[in-house]
Design an enzyme around this catalytic site. Sequence first.
Site, PDB file in Angstrom:
ATOM      1  N   SER A   8      -2.227  21.424 -30.704  1.00  0.00           N
ATOM      2  CA  SER A   8      -1.699  22.163 -31.110  1.00  0.00           C
ATOM      3  C   SER A   8       0.043  21.664 -30.501  1.00  0.00           C
ATOM      4  CB  SER A   8      -2.121  23.319 -30.834  1.00  0.00           C
ATOM      5  OG  SER A   8      -2.574  23.892 -29.825  1.00  0.00           O
ATOM      6  N   GLY A  40      -5.000  29.568 -30.647  1.00  0.00           N
ATOM      7  CA  GLY A  40      -6.138  30.291 -30.387  1.00  0.00           C
ATOM      8  C   GLY A  40      -6.115  31.763 -31.057  1.00  0.00           C
ATOM      9  N   CYS A  70      -8.546  19.634 -28.269  1.00  0.00           N
ATOM     10  CA  CYS A  70      -8.335  21.296 -28.211  1.00  0.00           C
ATOM     11  C   CYS A  70      -9.170  21.858 -28.683  1.00  0.00           C
ATOM     12  CB  CYS A  70      -7.531  21.168 -29.356  1.00  0.00           C
ATOM     13  SG  CYS A  70      -7.001  22.979 -29.964  1.00  0.00           S
ATOM     14  N   ASN A  71     -10.538  22.762 -28.283  1.00  0.00           N
ATOM     15  CA  ASN A  71     -10.886  23.221 -28.226  1.00  0.00           C
ATOM     16  C   ASN A  71     -11.588  24.927 -29.270  1.00  0.00           C
ATOM     17  OD1 ASN A  71     -12.833  23.163 -25.626  1.00  0.00           O
ATOM     18  ND2 ASN A  71     -10.520  22.861 -24.967  1.00  0.00           N
ATOM     19  N   THR A  72     -10.140  24.800 -29.439  1.00  0.00           N
ATOM     20  CA  THR A  72     -10.682  25.671 -30.483  1.00  0.00           C
ATOM     21  C   THR A  72     -10.339  25.023 -31.962  1.00  0.00           C
ATOM     22  OG1 THR A  72      -9.227  27.168 -29.323  1.00  0.00           O
ATOM     23  CG2 THR A  72      -8.851  26.891 -32.001  1.00  0.00           C
ATOM     24  N   CYS A 182      -9.565  25.617 -22.535  1.00  0.00           N
ATOM     25  CA  CYS A 182      -8.599  25.126 -23.024  1.00  0.00           C
ATOM     26  C   CYS A 182      -8.142  24.451 -22.286  1.00  0.00           C
ATOM     27  CB  CYS A 182      -7.666  26.136 -23.141  1.00  0.00           C
ATOM     28  SG  CYS A 182      -6.506  26.020 -24.156  1.00  0.00           S
ATOM     29  N   THR A 183      -7.398  23.115 -23.109  1.00  0.00           N
ATOM     30  CA  THR A 183      -7.011  21.572 -22.308  1.00  0.00           C
ATOM     31  C   THR A 183      -5.302  22.284 -22.379  1.00  0.00           C
ATOM     32  OG1 THR A 183      -5.881  21.377 -24.592  1.00  0.00           O
ATOM     33  CG2 THR A 183      -8.017  19.702 -23.276  1.00  0.00           C
ATOM     34  N   HIS A 184      -4.417  23.160 -21.904  1.00  0.00           N
ATOM     35  CA  HIS A 184      -3.762  24.163 -21.967  1.00  0.00           C
ATOM     36  C   HIS A 184      -3.837  24.108 -20.879  1.00  0.00           C
ATOM     37  CE1 HIS A 184      -2.296  23.784 -26.556  1.00  0.00           C
ATOM     38  NE2 HIS A 184      -0.723  23.753 -25.109  1.00  0.00           N
TER      39      HIS A 184
END
Length: 264
Positions: A8, A40, A70-72, A182-184
């Site tokens: 994202s 998210g 992206c996990n989401t 979350c990669t962020h």
Amino acid sequence: MTIGFFDSGIGGVTVLAESLRRLPAEDYLYMADTLHVPYGTKSKEDVQIYVLEAVDRMIRQGIDALVVACNTATSITINELRERYSLPIIGMEPAVKPAVEMNRATGKKVLVFATPLTLQQPRYYALVSRVDEEGIVESLPLPELVHYCEALQFDRKIMGDYFRSKLASYDLNNYGIVVLGCTHYIYYEEILRELLPPHIQIVDGNVGTVRRLMAQLTRYGITADKGSGRVRFMCTGDEPEYLAKMQTALTLLQEAAVTPVSSE
């Protein structure tokens, strides 16, 4: 060969950096859905539409493999993406399984940081149910953290205060591992290391994701090492300033040579 990375926003750049470290001779296309970041806090239905539209655009660019960094997005769309396209598609999920295995002998708990939408998905519940026989996994939604990251808010005092407020009700002596789901969130690893007690390990899924990418390339018979290490950035909003932001994020990660305790 061109490997596509999708997220994202700038979070997936952390996975891209790991892939460049392990597969330096490939070419890369990174797409950020800047029109709709963050995912998210949005509905599952909206995120499905956003991801499919963005990936369709990537496919038209001629990618040979796709990492949904992206996990989401993975939790919501990975099955549909694999049904729609025949190329290798690698998703991400919070590194709960390795965290549980690493932490089992300590008698302490695992705390998973993730977006609210990831934590609401059946895929996440199934993952925890499958690996957490002893009931040691707890989850903490951090809905604001992607906003902070996208704004490049890395001030140690501001973010330290944020994490302390979120963790105020937790007795951290009871936990042995924090999972960055979350990669962020990986951009905040060093701040978290300063804040958390020294006995707590921090893990993420980046290394495991790139290892799965490498295995899938072999499985599909895709010849590697045919590129030049070129990285091209795209975003759904076509903002020149965001393209520059992604390049800056990648450069900072490469210069820092950050090697967090990552797990598969």
